[in-house]
Design an enzyme around this catalytic site. Structure first.
Site, PDB file in Angstrom:
ATOM      1  CE  LYS A 147      -4.008  -2.246   0.670  1.00 19.09           C
ATOM      2  NZ  LYS A 147      -3.578  -3.653   0.704  1.00 19.09           N
TER       3      LYS A 147
HETATM    4  C1  LIG Z   1      -4.162  -4.758   0.219  1.00 17.45           C
HETATM    5  C2  LIG Z   1      -3.346  -5.968   0.150  1.00 17.45           C
HETATM    6  C3  LIG Z   1      -3.604  -6.975  -0.794  1.00 17.45           C
HETATM    7  C4  LIG Z   1      -4.771  -6.903  -1.743  1.00 17.45           C
HETATM    8  O1  LIG Z   1      -4.593  -5.896  -2.719  1.00 17.45           O
HETATM    9  P1  LIG Z   1      -5.861  -5.343  -3.526  1.00 17.45           P
HETATM   10  O2  LIG Z   1      -5.335  -4.231  -4.327  1.00 17.45           O
HETATM   11  O3  LIG Z   1      -6.859  -4.897  -2.495  1.00 17.45           O
HETATM   12  O4  LIG Z   1      -6.380  -6.473  -4.341  1.00 17.45           O
HETATM   13  C5  LIG Z   1      -2.763  -8.071  -0.827  1.00 17.45           C
HETATM   14  N1  LIG Z   1      -1.723  -8.194   0.042  1.00 17.45           N
HETATM   15  C6  LIG Z   1      -1.459  -7.244   0.964  1.00 17.45           C
HETATM   16  C7  LIG Z   1      -0.326  -7.454   1.909  1.00 17.45           C
HETATM   17  C8  LIG Z   1      -2.237  -6.101   1.045  1.00 17.45           C
HETATM   18  O5  LIG Z   1      -1.954  -5.176   1.964  1.00 17.45           O
END
Ligand SMILES: *Cc1c(COP(=O)(O)O)cnc(C)c1O
Length: 498
Positions: free
Chosen positions: A112
């Protein structure tokens, strides 16, 4: 050429990139999408010579056409700096024939950070460009990683406040500790008694509450979203797929024009949608492999053409993927429907009222770029252990879901195309699950002893993000019911309720 954004639920909407970033969600409840996906005109050989920041500019300038070069470069430089613990920003690690794209080298050690370190700058620049008078209030629901990354991104950014809602029992201990210790005079963290979907639905309701919006405006505030529905998060995620390909080329792992597959552990469908956009820009991507955990709504959708959220919500060891409504899927549905806003609106309304919808046969045909599968809890743990024993490389639970699904894909298809696996979190973030997968003997070990142990066996230093929370005091302890979410927002902002 100027690129405008429209809404997936109303094609009459036409806004600039900066307006779309500022607003977050379209007024009709739809998501902003570019009217067309721009081509990546720069030759890959040139991109291969560029830094991450330079590639980021090449990609983002094609989407955010109303930003000046100076504005965009300033956002990029403030985002991708020493907050990342490697100059490469997103390094590649080759293990067992796959390429792990490590997206967790930012401030909160999950992917993120890739988007949330730039979003605050895109947003405040957008506010300036549009002469917005109101203070921006970021309202975010999180399954764990978004919340902390958004808090870290927005903390003490002038002209903004941020309120994060997380499911009280739906995040890992480290994720929780990271959030409740967040510093910054403009940060608020609230636990809710419910799951992530409850939190996300609650936030959407607040966004759509016109009366509340008016009370806020009168008090000098305007809401925006840092969730992955904001186009200002999606586009920065396109960058690292282009960058990764350019590094594969630079390192001689692929020849010019060679296709690759991209495999993504998926929750809200933002990360994999970014890869889909990269493919639409012209990046030679063959298959998009969509990996789910036991909340396998997407796997079932790819298999049957029916999206059905009416099922038991499972708490897994990959909590950031414990999601039954993948918000960003709406952007794909809109494209599959031939950019038909009314058709998309109808499907989304069905989802809202019945929890399910089915796409047409014609739309299903266009899904052939995707392969979906899932990994059970046992398979995920087994994947972590096996990869560690064979190579010494330790991956987190989310990445392990993707790695196991790649294994299933290989068994089914024997496809030898080189494959990039999005590695979305540091194993330190989900350390208890990771170490228990490797060996049962770690189960009784105390948290920070585990940290030392993982550092030793994986031969990687303890990330700064983990060192910091060891001694940090808890600063946020509010817990509310889902129904109380609007009231707590007005209380935090000191808006009177009439
Ligand atoms: C948010 C997240 C995901 C999922 O990603 P999306 O874009 O919501 O599909 C997968 N792994 C981790 C560690 C995340 O923080």
């Amino acid at each position: 050429m100027e690129l405008y954004y429209t809404s997936t639920r109303n094609r009459e909407v036409r806004v600039t990139a900066s307006q779309a970033i500022l607003q977050g969600l379209s007024e009709d409840g739809g998501l902003f999408v570019p009217e067309s996906i721009p081509a990546m005109e720069v030759p890959m050989e040139e991109l291969a010579q560029m830094s991450y920041q330079q590639v980021a500019y090449q990609v983002m300038s094609r989407f955010f056409t109303d930003f000046t070069e100076e504005e965009l470069k300033s956002c990029i430089d403030r985002a991708y700096d020493e907050k990342f613990d490697t100059e490469e920003i997103a390094p590649l690690v080759k293990a067992e024939g796959a390429y792990y794209l490590e997206l967790f080298h930012g401030a909160t050690i999950a992917f993120k950070d890739m988007a949330l370190s730039i979003l605050p700058h895109l947003m405040t620049t957008s506010a300036r460009k549009n002469h917005a008078e109101h203070e921006i209030v970021i309202l975010t629901a999180t399954s764990g990683d978004t919340g902390k990354a958004a808090l870290a991104g927005f903390a003490d950014v002038p002209g903004t406040k941020i309120i994060v809602f997380y499911p009280e029992n739906g995040v890992s201990p480290i994720q929780k500790k990271q959030m409740v210790t967040q510093k910054g005079d403009n940060t608020y963290v609230v636990a809710i008694r419910g799951n992530f979907d409850d939190a996300q639905t609650g936030v959407k309701k607040i966004f759509n509450d016109k009366a509340m919006g008016e009370r806020l405006a009168a008090a000098g505030y305007q809401f925006s979203s840092a969730n992955s529905i904001n186009i200002g998060r999606l586009i920065p995620q396109v960058v690292y797929y282009v960058y990764a390909y350019s590094r594969l080329l630079k390192n001689g792992e692929v020849a010019p024009g060679d296709q690759i597959n991209v495999d993504v552990p998926t929750g809200n469908f933002g990360n994999i949608l970014a890869a889909y956009y990269a493919k639409q820009m012209g990046l030679p991507i063959a298959k998009l492999i969509c990996a789910s955990n036991e909340n396998k709504v997407l796997f079932d959708f790819f298999r049957t053409g029916t999206y059905d959220r009416n099922r038991k919500f499972v708490l897994t060891s990959s909590p950031s993927m414990d999601i039954l409504i993948s918000s960003n899927l709406e952007r794909l549905i809109y494209r599959l429907a031939g950019e038909d806003d009314q058709a998309n609106r109808q499907l989304m309304e069905e989802l809202g009222t019945t929890g399910t919808y089915a796409i047409s046969a014609k739309m299903r045909e266009k899904l052939e770029d995707f392969y979906g599968n899932y990994a059970s809890e046992e398979e995920t743990a087994e994947q972590i252990r096996q990869l560690y024993e064979d190579t010494g490389y330790v991956i987190d639970t989310h990445t392990a879901v993707a790695a196991r699904v790649y294994g299933k894909y290989l068994e089914e298809t024997k496809d030898s195309t080189k494959t990039l696996i999005a590695s979305t979190a540091s194993p330190f973030k989900f350390i208890r699950s990771v170490l228990s997968a490797i060996d049962g003997k770690y189960a009784d070990m105390e948290d920070f002893a585990q940290v030392e142990e993982l550092s030793r066996i994986a031969n990687v230093p303890v990330p700064k993000a983990i060192q910091e929370i060891r001694t940090a005091p808890v600063l946020h302890n509010t817990v509310v019911d889902v129904e109380e979410m609007p009231a707590i927002v007005e209380k935090i902002l000191k808006v009177s309720q009439k």
